[in-house]
Design a protein around this motif. Structure first.
Motif, PDB file in Angstrom:
ATOM      1  N   THR A   3       0.693  -1.362  -0.020  1.00 34.69           N
ATOM      2  CA  THR A   3       0.042   0.027  -0.019  1.00 34.69           C
ATOM      3  C   THR A   3       0.973   1.399  -0.039  1.00 34.69           C
ATOM      4  N   ALA A   4       2.013   1.090   0.423  1.00 39.91           N
ATOM      5  CA  ALA A   4       2.956   2.378   0.674  1.00 39.91           C
ATOM      6  C   ALA A   4       3.416   2.948  -0.680  1.00 39.91           C
ATOM      7  N   ALA A  44      -0.494  -7.834   9.056  1.00 44.68           N
ATOM      8  CA  ALA A  44      -0.043  -7.076   7.839  1.00 44.68           C
ATOM      9  C   ALA A  44      -1.059  -7.072   6.563  1.00 44.68           C
ATOM     10  N   ALA A  45      -1.741  -7.980   6.330  1.00 47.41           N
ATOM     11  CA  ALA A  45      -2.826  -8.025   5.390  1.00 47.41           C
ATOM     12  C   ALA A  45      -3.988  -7.253   5.926  1.00 47.41           C
ATOM     13  N   GLU A  46      -4.256  -7.170   7.131  1.00 42.84           N
ATOM     14  CA  GLU A  46      -5.408  -6.420   7.556  1.00 42.84           C
ATOM     15  C   GLU A  46      -5.014  -4.927   7.663  1.00 42.84           C
ATOM     16  N   LEU A  47      -3.777  -4.595   7.929  1.00 45.21           N
ATOM     17  CA  LEU A  47      -3.187  -3.376   8.054  1.00 45.21           C
ATOM     18  C   LEU A  47      -2.949  -2.605   6.527  1.00 45.21           C
ATOM     19  N   ASN A 106      -3.818  -0.510  17.182  1.00 45.26           N
ATOM     20  CA  ASN A 106      -3.440  -1.913  17.672  1.00 45.26           C
ATOM     21  C   ASN A 106      -1.740  -1.884  18.039  1.00 45.26           C
ATOM     22  N   ARG A 107      -1.315  -0.675  17.983  1.00 47.83           N
ATOM     23  CA  ARG A 107       0.366  -0.685  17.868  1.00 47.83           C
ATOM     24  C   ARG A 107       0.786  -1.255  19.304  1.00 47.83           C
ATOM     25  N   LEU A 116       7.546  -3.700  14.349  1.00 51.01           N
ATOM     26  CA  LEU A 116       8.985  -3.151  13.298  1.00 51.01           C
ATOM     27  C   LEU A 116       8.335  -2.893  11.781  1.00 51.01           C
ATOM     28  N   VAL A 117       7.688  -3.585  11.474  1.00 46.57           N
ATOM     29  CA  VAL A 117       7.351  -3.332   9.955  1.00 46.57           C
ATOM     30  C   VAL A 117       6.480  -1.892   9.999  1.00 46.57           C
ATOM     31  N   TRP A 118       5.500  -1.777  11.062  1.00 47.58           N
ATOM     32  CA  TRP A 118       4.524  -0.804  11.080  1.00 47.58           C
ATOM     33  C   TRP A 118       5.570   0.446  11.412  1.00 47.58           C
TER      34      TRP A 118
END
Length: 212
Positions: A3-4, A44-47, A106-107, A116-118
């Motif tokens: 998405t980014a 990750a998919a939900e984000l 939800n962080r 870490l990814v977020w």
């Protein structure tokens, strides 16, 4: 998190030039605000889906993005007589930028890897939008300088027409630079994210070793 890749393509800005009484001096007036939109998700998919569905929407395309920078130019120009000629007496360009960034609800409950990814992604989104605002600020200053440096014209109608052309050219140059920045960012996204993730992971390992 692909998405980014959908980083903001800054919308076309407009510059309104008004005839006002002579001001004491030129001054570029800039204002920046930051607002956030919330995204949920525990994977990750939900984000990724949340960013795609809840991010700011571009009016021109209807597409949503994980971040955005709203840019609005404005300003005033005054005119003075110099003998038989008409000149710019003062010019003030105003710029308002509003950064719209994601905030993950939800962080605090996330696992280390996803956190870490977020953190890496959200930090890069903020850096990207801050750069859009910086590009706009540079063009606002350049626009003001260009207006103040205009040579006098035979009459104020011609002077106003010259001011309008300079303003339109300045906005076109601004839009071109913003679009070029987005293209460069898109091309380098994968390499940049891998590099940033590796850097953050190495820092975490180093901090952990120092704590032990």
């Amino acid at each position: 998190m692909n998405t980014a890749r959908k980083y903001l393509l800054v919308p076309l800005a407009t510059l309104a030039i008004l005839t006002q009484p002579l001001a004491a001096a030129a001054e570029t007036v800039m204002n920046k605000t930051i607002t956030y939109f919330s995204v949920g998700g525990r994977t990750a998919a939900e984000l990724d889906a949340a960013l795609s569905s809840q991010g700011p929407q571009m009016r021109e395309t209807g597409a949503r993005h994980p971040g955005a920078t709203r840019i609005k130019f404005g300003g005033t120009v005054s005119y003075v007589r110099r003998g038989r000629l008409c000149a710019v007496g003062s010019a003030r360009v105003t710029l308002n930028t509003r950064l719209i960034l994601p905030r993950w609800t939800n962080r605090n409950k996330a696992g280390r890897d996803l956190a870490l990814v977020w953190d890496t992604l959200s930090s890069d989104i903020k850096r990207h939008e801050e750069r859009h605002a910086e590009i706009a600020r540079n063009h606002a200053r350049d626009m003001e300088k260009a207006l103040l440096s205009l040579p006098a014209e035979a009459d104020c109608e011609r002077m106003q027409a010259r001011v309008a052309r300079i303003s339109e050219d300045a906005i076109a140059a601004h839009d071109k630079d913003q679009a070029a920045f987005d293209r460069r960012e898109a091309v380098n996204f994968d390499q940049r994210m891998v590099r940033l993730l590796q850097y953050r992971l190495e820092r975490l390992k180093k901090d952990g070793a120092e704590l032990r």
